[in-house]
Design an enzyme around this catalytic site. Structure first.
Site, PDB file in Angstrom:
ATOM      1  N   ASP A 205     -72.493   6.273  78.292  1.00  0.00           N
ATOM      2  CA  ASP A 205     -71.931   7.514  77.905  1.00  0.00           C
ATOM      3  C   ASP A 205     -70.810   8.157  78.741  1.00  0.00           C
ATOM      4  OD1 ASP A 205     -74.067   7.373  76.087  1.00  0.00           O
ATOM      5  OD2 ASP A 205     -75.010   9.396  76.779  1.00  0.00           O
TER       6      ASP A 205
ATOM      7  N   HIS B 149     -74.292   5.702  82.439  1.00  0.00           N
ATOM      8  CA  HIS B 149     -72.852   6.335  82.260  1.00  0.00           C
ATOM      9  C   HIS B 149     -71.684   5.548  82.988  1.00  0.00           C
ATOM     10  CE1 HIS B 149     -76.087   9.372  81.704  1.00  0.00           C
ATOM     11  NE2 HIS B 149     -75.095   9.958  81.142  1.00  0.00           N
TER      12      HIS B 149
END
Length: 257
Positions: free
Chosen positions: A57, A203
């Site tokens: 993400d 991430h």
């Protein structure tokens, strides 16, 4: 990766009728693993039982995403990157490079905001704008959506459906966005919840988390992939993991970058 302060929720409740707040925020309960995993396996990213979906993400980020692309190349692994529309527009070459290397892009929203108040029209417009940005810049229309912070609201759910996107959260995460995260802690946290058919959240950027925390996720990748392979599990993007929704047509409109 948290739902946010109680103060913000109370402020929303004061400004809006209780019924409207409940209808808007109700789906956010799926953020809780105890609710999402047993009751909404599709939303948890449950897929092929001998496969693990690897997702990232918050990118693309020129300071860190290229390092993840290189690491994944070295491991022979492809993944799904949930990108923010504003970052795609700011770094179009990096978005194209991610696709060129065989990865797929999902939509994480236009900005990384928290949805305290109902805003169906604005949410839909920003999600459509993000879809167009990915399509116009890479030539690939995204199929997947993951809301910022994993907070799914009625507005976000409806906007994703209207945009032809399937919402996918995760079944295992590394808590790699925290200041004290290390490669070992990320690996251990994922291993505690890792199962065949699961979806892993990491991430590839620290823009919305603790500075430099992406080093922990990057450092954990080799061991994470090794753990999966030793368990007889393949690792790859969501389109290898979950039957995708029907491919929609190209989004209408043209994005000016």
């Amino acid at each position: 990766m948290f739902l946010g302060s109680g103060r913000a929720w109370r402020a929303a409740a004061v400004l809006l009728p209780a019924g409207a707040v409940a209808a808007h925020i109700g789906p956010a309960a799926t953020w809780l693993p105890g609710v999402r995993l047993p009751l909404f396996p599709g939303l948890s990213g449950t897929g092929h039982r001998r496969h693990v979906a690897l997702t990232f993400d918050d990118g693309p980020d020129p300071d860190s995403t290229p390092r993840f692309l290189d690491a994944l190349d070295g491991l022979g692994i492809r993944a799904t990157f949930f990108v923010l529309g504003e970052h795609v527009v700011d770094h179009p070459a990096l978005a194209r490079e991610t696709v060129r290397r065989g990865h797929e892009l999902g939509v994480h929203g236009w900005t990384h905001d928290r949805p305290w108040r109902p805003a169906l029209t604005r949410t839909a417009e920003e999600l459509d704008r993000s879809v167009r940005a990915v399509y116009d810049i890479t030539g690939c229309r995204p199929r997947w959506y993951r809301p910022p912070y994993g907070i799914l609201t009625t507005s976000r759910w409806r906007a994703a459906r209207r945009a032809g996107l399937r919402t996918v959260l995760w079944s295992a995460w590394g808590r790699d966005w925290t200041a004290d995260a290390t490669p070992a802690s990320v690996r251990a946290r994922i291993a505690a919840d890792l199962r065949g058919g699961g979806t892993v959240l990491l991430h590839d950027s620290d823009r919305h988390s603790a500075p430099g925390c992406w080093h922990a996720a990057l450092g954990a990748l080799p061991a994470l992939v090794q753990d999966c392979h030793e368990a007889g599990l393949s690792v790859g993007p969501l389109h290898e993991h979950i039957p995708p929704p029907p491919r929609p047509t190209a989004p209408s409109g043209t994005l000016t970058t």
